[in-house]
Design a protein around this motif. Structure first.
Motif, mmCIF file in Angstrom:
data_model
loop_
_atom_site.group_PDB
_atom_site.id
_atom_site.type_symbol
_atom_site.label_atom_id
_atom_site.label_comp_id
_atom_site.label_asym_id
_atom_site.label_seq_id
_atom_site.Cartn_x
_atom_site.Cartn_y
_atom_site.Cartn_z
ATOM 1 N N SER A 14 0.811 -1.220 0.000
ATOM 2 C CA SER A 14 0.000 0.000 0.000
ATOM 3 C C SER A 14 0.844 1.270 0.000
ATOM 4 C CB SER A 14 -0.939 0.010 1.206
ATOM 5 O OG SER A 14 -0.189 -0.038 2.403
ATOM 6 N N VAL A 15 2.150 1.136 0.129
ATOM 7 C CA VAL A 15 3.025 2.306 0.114
ATOM 8 C C VAL A 15 4.157 2.080 -0.871
ATOM 9 C CG1 VAL A 15 2.518 3.043 2.463
ATOM 10 C CG2 VAL A 15 4.383 1.432 2.070
ATOM 11 N N PRO A 16 4.717 3.126 -1.418
ATOM 12 C CA PRO A 16 4.306 4.502 -1.215
ATOM 13 C C PRO A 16 2.984 4.801 -1.927
ATOM 14 C CG PRO A 16 6.001 4.426 -2.893
ATOM 15 C CD PRO A 16 5.833 3.020 -2.366
ATOM 16 N N ALA A 17 2.247 5.712 -1.347
ATOM 17 C CA ALA A 17 1.030 6.215 -1.979
ATOM 18 C C ALA A 17 1.190 7.724 -2.077
ATOM 19 C CB ALA A 17 -0.202 5.852 -1.163
ATOM 20 N N VAL A 18 1.141 8.243 -3.297
ATOM 21 C CA VAL A 18 1.410 9.656 -3.540
ATOM 22 C C VAL A 18 0.127 10.373 -3.940
ATOM 23 C CG1 VAL A 18 2.743 11.296 -4.923
ATOM 24 C CG2 VAL A 18 3.770 9.106 -4.261
ATOM 25 N N PHE A 19 -0.129 11.467 -3.251
ATOM 26 C CA PHE A 19 -1.254 12.337 -3.564
ATOM 27 C C PHE A 19 -0.682 13.666 -4.035
ATOM 28 C CE2 PHE A 19 -3.049 9.225 -0.809
ATOM 29 C CZ PHE A 19 -4.412 9.175 -1.072
ATOM 30 N N ILE A 20 -1.181 14.144 -5.151
ATOM 31 C CA ILE A 20 -0.777 15.453 -5.671
ATOM 32 C C ILE A 20 -2.041 16.273 -5.845
ATOM 33 C CG2 ILE A 20 0.308 16.711 -7.582
ATOM 34 C CD1 ILE A 20 2.055 14.229 -8.066
ATOM 35 N N GLY A 21 -2.049 17.441 -5.225
ATOM 36 C CA GLY A 21 -3.238 18.282 -5.279
ATOM 37 C C GLY A 21 -4.443 17.621 -4.626
ATOM 38 N N GLY A 22 -4.205 16.790 -3.606
ATOM 39 C CA GLY A 22 -5.272 16.112 -2.904
ATOM 40 C C GLY A 22 -5.839 14.900 -3.610
ATOM 41 N N ALA A 70 6.443 6.345 -14.132
ATOM 42 C CA ALA A 70 5.940 6.414 -15.511
ATOM 43 C C ALA A 70 5.592 7.857 -15.876
ATOM 44 C CB ALA A 70 4.715 5.511 -15.675
ATOM 45 N N LEU A 71 4.968 8.575 -14.966
ATOM 46 C CA LEU A 71 4.652 9.989 -15.227
ATOM 47 C C LEU A 71 5.930 10.801 -15.405
ATOM 48 C CD1 LEU A 71 1.766 10.584 -12.664
ATOM 49 C CD2 LEU A 71 1.564 10.654 -15.162
ATOM 50 N N HIS A 72 6.910 10.550 -14.545
ATOM 51 C CA HIS A 72 8.166 11.295 -14.614
ATOM 52 C C HIS A 72 8.908 11.016 -15.919
ATOM 53 C CE1 HIS A 72 11.641 13.481 -13.352
ATOM 54 N NE2 HIS A 72 12.398 12.398 -13.246
ATOM 55 N N LEU A 73 9.043 9.756 -16.257
ATOM 56 C CA LEU A 73 9.761 9.390 -17.484
ATOM 57 C C LEU A 73 9.013 9.840 -18.736
ATOM 58 C CD1 LEU A 73 10.995 5.841 -16.455
ATOM 59 C CD2 LEU A 73 12.351 7.947 -16.624
ATOM 60 N N GLY A 74 7.696 9.920 -18.648
ATOM 61 C CA GLY A 74 6.887 10.366 -19.780
ATOM 62 C C GLY A 74 6.744 11.874 -19.880
ATOM 63 N N GLY A 75 7.327 12.611 -18.918
ATOM 64 C CA GLY A 75 7.286 14.068 -18.964
ATOM 65 C C GLY A 75 5.997 14.680 -18.427
ATOM 66 N N SER A 76 5.172 13.897 -17.765
ATOM 67 C CA SER A 76 3.892 14.410 -17.262
ATOM 68 C C SER A 76 3.904 14.779 -15.789
ATOM 69 C CB SER A 76 2.791 13.363 -17.476
ATOM 70 O OG SER A 76 2.666 13.079 -18.846
ATOM 71 N N LEU A 77 4.931 14.374 -15.065
ATOM 72 C CA LEU A 77 4.963 14.648 -13.632
ATOM 73 C C LEU A 77 5.167 16.130 -13.331
ATOM 74 C CD1 LEU A 77 4.793 13.561 -10.763
ATOM 75 C CD2 LEU A 77 7.260 13.129 -10.851
ATOM 76 N N LEU A 78 6.110 16.765 -13.982
ATOM 77 C CA LEU A 78 6.373 18.184 -13.708
ATOM 78 C C LEU A 78 5.153 19.070 -13.983
ATOM 79 C CD1 LEU A 78 10.071 18.623 -14.861
ATOM 80 C CD2 LEU A 78 9.178 18.443 -12.536
ATOM 81 N N PRO A 79 4.456 18.900 -15.117
ATOM 82 C CA PRO A 79 3.244 19.706 -15.320
ATOM 83 C C PRO A 79 2.185 19.446 -14.242
ATOM 84 C CG PRO A 79 3.933 18.736 -17.399
ATOM 85 C CD PRO A 79 4.789 18.134 -16.328
ATOM 86 N N LEU A 80 2.070 18.214 -13.800
ATOM 87 C CA LEU A 80 1.120 17.873 -12.744
ATOM 88 C C LEU A 80 1.491 18.584 -11.438
ATOM 89 C CD1 LEU A 80 -1.348 16.033 -12.176
ATOM 90 C CD2 LEU A 80 0.270 14.241 -11.556
ATOM 91 N N LEU A 81 2.770 18.602 -11.140
ATOM 92 C CA LEU A 81 3.257 19.300 -9.942
ATOM 93 C C LEU A 81 3.063 20.814 -10.063
ATOM 94 C CD1 LEU A 81 6.502 17.229 -9.361
ATOM 95 C CD2 LEU A 81 4.457 17.239 -7.901
ATOM 96 N N ARG A 82 3.299 21.342 -11.249
ATOM 97 C CA ARG A 82 3.085 22.780 -11.494
ATOM 98 C C ARG A 82 1.629 23.154 -11.280
ATOM 99 N NH1 ARG A 82 5.129 22.599 -16.508
ATOM 100 N NH2 ARG A 82 7.267 22.154 -16.026
ATOM 101 N N GLY A 137 0.640 23.472 -7.776
ATOM 102 C CA GLY A 137 1.338 24.511 -7.014
ATOM 103 C C GLY A 137 2.503 23.992 -6.200
ATOM 104 N N ALA A 138 2.990 22.809 -6.544
ATOM 105 C CA ALA A 138 4.113 22.227 -5.811
ATOM 106 C C ALA A 138 5.464 22.732 -6.294
ATOM 107 C CB ALA A 138 4.067 20.705 -5.912
ATOM 108 N N ILE A 139 5.534 23.173 -7.549
ATOM 109 C CA ILE A 139 6.756 23.756 -8.111
ATOM 110 C C ILE A 139 6.376 24.933 -8.996
ATOM 111 C CG2 ILE A 139 8.163 21.663 -8.030
ATOM 112 C CD1 ILE A 139 7.564 21.249 -10.992
ATOM 113 N N TRP A 140 7.363 25.771 -9.286
ATOM 114 C CA TRP A 140 7.087 26.968 -10.094
ATOM 115 C C TRP A 140 8.002 27.039 -11.297
ATOM 116 C CZ3 TRP A 140 6.934 26.483 -4.923
ATOM 117 C CH2 TRP A 140 5.724 26.775 -4.329
ATOM 118 N N LEU A 141 8.481 25.905 -11.770
ATOM 119 C CA LEU A 141 9.381 25.889 -12.938
ATOM 120 C C LEU A 141 8.628 26.149 -14.214
ATOM 121 C CD1 LEU A 141 11.540 22.769 -12.043
ATOM 122 C CD2 LEU A 141 12.182 25.153 -11.800
#
Length: 105
Positions: free
Chosen positions: A67-75, A86-98, A101-105
């Motif tokens: 059951s871990v890790p379990a990651v919540f982004i934006g609730g 998979a999101l990170h390697l596919g280039g989708s993690l950073l936009p999701l974090l942006r 409001g988790a990053i401002w890149l």
């Protein structure tokens, strides 16, 4: 289940982890390397950790051993190591974090 939802909305990125889990360490390190401030709940160190783990297992559709890790982004539940990587390697993690409001890149 409500406890998990409340905790998951504490910050832009919330990670439910176990202190001895190598995959949890990998995910926490990834977010740290990306400059993301996370709230981490080490469920093996919390009084209601077993209840949280059962709720996470139901949310993830898995047995309690994974059951871990379990990651919540934006609730919102994003998933575990495989989904985050998979999101990170596919280039989708950073936009999701942006967007969360988790990053401002």
């Amino acid at each position: 289940m409500e406890t998990v939802k409340d905790l998951a909305s504490e910050s832009a990125v919330v990670i439910f982890s176990k202190s001895s889990c190598c995959m949890c360490h990998t995910i926490k390190r990834l977010f740290s390397d990306l400059g993301v401030k996370t709230v981490v709940h080490e469920i093996d160190e919390e009084m209601d950790g077993r209840e949280i783990e059962r709720a996470l297992s139901r949310l993830l559709g898995r047995n309690s051993n994974s059951s871990v890790p379990a990651v919540f982004i934006g609730g919102r539940l994003i998933g575990s190591t495989d989904k985050i990587m998979a999101l990170h390697l596919g280039g989708s993690l950073l936009p999701l974090l942006r967007d969360a409001g988790a990053i401002w890149l």
